[in-house]
Write a protein that holds these residues in place. Structure first.
Motif, mmCIF file in Angstrom:
data_model
loop_
_atom_site.group_PDB
_atom_site.id
_atom_site.type_symbol
_atom_site.label_atom_id
_atom_site.label_comp_id
_atom_site.label_asym_id
_atom_site.label_seq_id
_atom_site.Cartn_x
_atom_site.Cartn_y
_atom_site.Cartn_z
ATOM 1 N N ALA A 33 4.973 4.932 2.265
ATOM 2 C CA ALA A 33 5.256 6.294 2.749
ATOM 3 C C ALA A 33 5.802 6.260 4.166
ATOM 4 O O ALA A 33 6.712 7.031 4.511
ATOM 5 N N GLN A 34 5.270 5.372 4.990
ATOM 6 C CA GLN A 34 5.763 5.242 6.366
ATOM 7 C C GLN A 34 7.228 4.825 6.387
ATOM 8 O O GLN A 34 8.039 5.364 7.146
ATOM 9 N N SER A 71 0.839 -1.199 0.000
ATOM 10 C CA SER A 71 0.000 0.000 0.000
ATOM 11 C C SER A 71 0.873 1.248 0.000
ATOM 12 O O SER A 71 1.999 1.258 0.518
ATOM 13 N N GLU A 72 0.342 2.321 -0.591
ATOM 14 C CA GLU A 72 1.076 3.583 -0.633
ATOM 15 C C GLU A 72 1.348 4.123 0.770
ATOM 16 O O GLU A 72 2.406 4.698 1.029
ATOM 17 N N SER A 73 0.413 3.922 1.675
ATOM 18 C CA SER A 73 0.586 4.450 3.029
ATOM 19 C C SER A 73 1.742 3.753 3.751
ATOM 20 O O SER A 73 2.527 4.394 4.461
#
Length: 254
Positions: free
Chosen positions: A116-117, A111-113
């Motif tokens: 990003a984390q 996932s993009e999230s």
């Protein structure tokens, strides 16, 4: 064993109290308060820590499972020593499992999230490495962020099985991602090695984003080689043998 400050008793003598005893005993082993080969009994730990036998028994068993202690046929436990090969194998095992985790992440997608984390964690490390020299606080921050990034690798895989295995492997003696970072902190090459490690972090995250599973896995395997190099350097430097942070006295050269 001489008496020391008692650990606070919890309302229950189950999990949380066992973890406290486990962490305290591990700290004492690495600091040399419990020396290699020293015999440890439940009663002696009761006297020293002021905690009842139930959590102590559980903590000793957990430390045996970690590999820091060995059970004696005569009763009780003894602090283990480790060959350089023992530690290198544990680091290699971590690199293998992490390699599998990032390969699955690349193949299955992330996932993009979550990406990003992981990227934000590496951004914070980049800020630390902008300094030409790192003080103790900076190294402590690096250890925290490095552990956070490596912890995210299991999440990237999307596999609860791999997350459990990574936690188990990382708890093996000296196999944690930052196991030999602090002991190298005062060497002239310390920052350079962290820069190399950070580049590998970036490359593996890029490989995952590009869905290049084989490349991601190869980078993590190579990343573990850097930790093995740190191990070899640490074992061969006599001034590091008394370092209390990583318990260098427990490791013997091959």
């Amino acid at each position: 064993m001489s008496a020391t400050a008692a650990l606070p008793e919890g309302q229950e003598e189950g999990g949380s109290q066992t973890v406290k005893v486990q962490l305290k005993l591990r700290e004492m082993i690495f600091a040399g308060e419990l020396q290699a080969g020293a015999r440890i009994t439940e009663l002696a730990v009761v006297e020293r820590l002021g905690v009842s036998r139930t959590p102590i028994r559980a903590a000793l068993i957990r430390l045996e499972q970690e590999g820091l202690l060995q059970q004696l046929s005569s009763g009780g436990f003894a602090v283990r020593t480790f060959s350089e090969n023992d530690v290198a194998d544990a680091i290699e095992l971590r690199g293998t499992v992490e390699g599998l985790a990032v390969r699955l992440a690349a193949e299955r997608g992330v996932s993009e999230s979550l990406q990003a984390q992981a990227a934000q964690c590496l951004d914070a490390i980049d800020v630390l490495l902008q300094a030409l020299t790192l003080d103790d606080d900076a190294f402590s921050s690096y250890v925290h962020l490095n552990a956070q990034f490596h912890g995210l690798l299991g999440q990237l895989s999307g596999s609860s099985v791999l997350q459990r295995e990574l936690a188990r492997v990382g708890s093996l003696p000296f196999a944690s991602p930052s196991g030999f970072v602090v002991v190298q902190a005062n060497t002239p090459q310390a920052r350079d090695m962290l820069v190399v490690a950070q580049d590998q972090h970036r490359q593996v995250l890029d490989a995952v984003a590009r869905r290049e599973g084989a490349r991601a896995e190869a980078i993590m395997r190579e990343h573990s080689r850097l930790a093995q190099r740190n191990l070899r350097d640490a074992v061969r430097r006599p001034d590091l043998q008394d370092n209390p942070v990583v318990g260098m006295r427990l490791i013997r050269p091959n």
